[in-house]
Design a protein around this motif. Structure first.
Motif, PDB file in Angstrom:
ATOM      1  N   LEU A 105      37.808  22.518  45.394  1.00  0.00           N
ATOM      2  CA  LEU A 105      37.365  22.375  44.015  1.00  0.00           C
ATOM      3  C   LEU A 105      35.856  22.220  43.973  1.00  0.00           C
ATOM      4  N   LEU A 106      35.234  22.732  42.920  1.00  0.00           N
ATOM      5  CA  LEU A 106      33.806  22.574  42.750  1.00  0.00           C
ATOM      6  C   LEU A 106      33.424  22.674  41.291  1.00  0.00           C
ATOM      7  N   PHE A 107      32.262  22.138  40.994  1.00  0.00           N
ATOM      8  CA  PHE A 107      31.656  22.270  39.679  1.00  0.00           C
ATOM      9  C   PHE A 107      30.436  23.147  39.867  1.00  0.00           C
ATOM     10  N   ARG A 108      30.258  24.130  38.954  1.00  0.00           N
ATOM     11  CA  ARG A 108      29.139  25.061  39.097  1.00  0.00           C
ATOM     12  C   ARG A 108      28.468  25.279  37.747  1.00  0.00           C
ATOM     13  N   HIS A 109      27.158  25.294  37.779  1.00  0.00           N
ATOM     14  CA  HIS A 109      26.403  25.764  36.628  1.00  0.00           C
ATOM     15  C   HIS A 109      25.090  26.343  37.109  1.00  0.00           C
ATOM     16  N   ALA A 110      24.408  27.009  36.206  1.00  0.00           N
ATOM     17  CA  ALA A 110      23.190  27.709  36.591  1.00  0.00           C
ATOM     18  C   ALA A 110      22.119  27.513  35.531  1.00  0.00           C
ATOM     19  N   ALA A 111      20.883  27.670  35.959  1.00  0.00           N
ATOM     20  CA  ALA A 111      19.735  27.613  35.054  1.00  0.00           C
ATOM     21  C   ALA A 111      18.979  28.923  35.185  1.00  0.00           C
ATOM     22  N   LEU A 112      18.781  29.559  34.056  1.00  0.00           N
ATOM     23  CA  LEU A 112      17.968  30.764  34.000  1.00  0.00           C
ATOM     24  C   LEU A 112      16.549  30.310  33.707  1.00  0.00           C
ATOM     25  N   LEU A 113      15.662  30.546  34.650  1.00  0.00           N
ATOM     26  CA  LEU A 113      14.295  30.044  34.519  1.00  0.00           C
ATOM     27  C   LEU A 113      13.369  31.141  34.015  1.00  0.00           C
ATOM     28  N   ASP A 114      12.445  30.761  33.178  1.00  0.00           N
ATOM     29  CA  ASP A 114      11.530  31.659  32.494  1.00  0.00           C
ATOM     30  C   ASP A 114      10.630  32.392  33.482  1.00  0.00           C
ATOM     31  N   SER A 115      10.704  33.706  33.468  1.00  0.00           N
ATOM     32  CA  SER A 115       9.873  34.492  34.382  1.00  0.00           C
ATOM     33  C   SER A 115       8.400  34.419  34.000  1.00  0.00           C
ATOM     34  N   GLU A 116       8.094  34.103  32.735  1.00  0.00           N
ATOM     35  CA  GLU A 116       6.704  33.973  32.308  1.00  0.00           C
ATOM     36  C   GLU A 116       6.020  32.787  32.979  1.00  0.00           C
ATOM     37  N   ARG A 117       6.795  31.767  33.343  1.00  0.00           N
ATOM     38  CA  ARG A 117       6.230  30.568  33.975  1.00  0.00           C
ATOM     39  C   ARG A 117       6.430  30.608  35.490  1.00  0.00           C
TER      40      ARG A 117
END
Length: 169
Positions: A105-117
């Motif tokens: 079992l696992l918990f997963r999430h993601a962050a899309l980070l701003d390419s401008e920064r």
């Protein structure tokens, strides 16, 4: 962490570097498996967690996984899949899943980070990313235990584990 390192981390930097600073500041054992991946361990209230972050520069995505020490035996997988569906309906960020090959079992999430920064991750964002995963694992750990070891149905397990208490004893 020096004052300069702390200030650089607060302003944002390479995602794996920031997570490394965060883990070290908490005194959690961690290891950089590559420039794009870090693994840490954390002792929660219910279990020892493996925390894993993987950075995909080409997509500007930081994927974060929290793995509680739970493996699902083959005869319980149907019930756990139903439980996952009911739990995931309640989540605003991330989701639980089970790896079919191992029953982990696992918990997963993601962050899309701003390419401008330049894909910067701030220390505050790192804290939110990590704490959200740990909080959800801690919140739902008893549900999985009721299904796996208490022979409760997924609905019974959720009802039993998520009782809101009033006041203090």
């Amino acid at each position: 962490m020096t004052v300069d390192e702390y200030e650089a981390a607060r302003e944002g930097g390479a995602p794996i570097d920031i997570l490394e600073h965060y883990f070290e500041a908490h005194g959690w054992a961690n290891e950089r498996t590559s420039d794009e991946e870090i693994v840490a361990s954390f002792q929660g209230s219910w279990a020892q967690y493996e925390l894993r972050a993987v950075w995909r520069d080409e997509d500007r995505v930081l994927q974060f996984l929290a793995l509680p020490d739970i493996r699902v035996p083959a005869d319980k997988r149907g019930s756990v899949y139903e439980t996952l569906g009911l739990i995931n309906e309640q989540l605003w960020i991330g989701h639980f899943e089970m790896w079919a090959s191992s029953g982990m079992l696992l918990f997963r999430h993601a962050a899309l980070l701003d390419s401008e920064r330049d894909a910067a991750l701030t220390l505050d964002q790192a804290e939110t990313l990590v704490e959200a995963a740990i909080d959800e694992c801690e919140r739902f750990y008893p549900v999985f235990q009721f299904v796996l070891w208490g022979d409760k149905s997924p609905q019974e397990a959720i009802s039993a584990a998520l009782i809101e208490t009033q006041g203090e004893a």
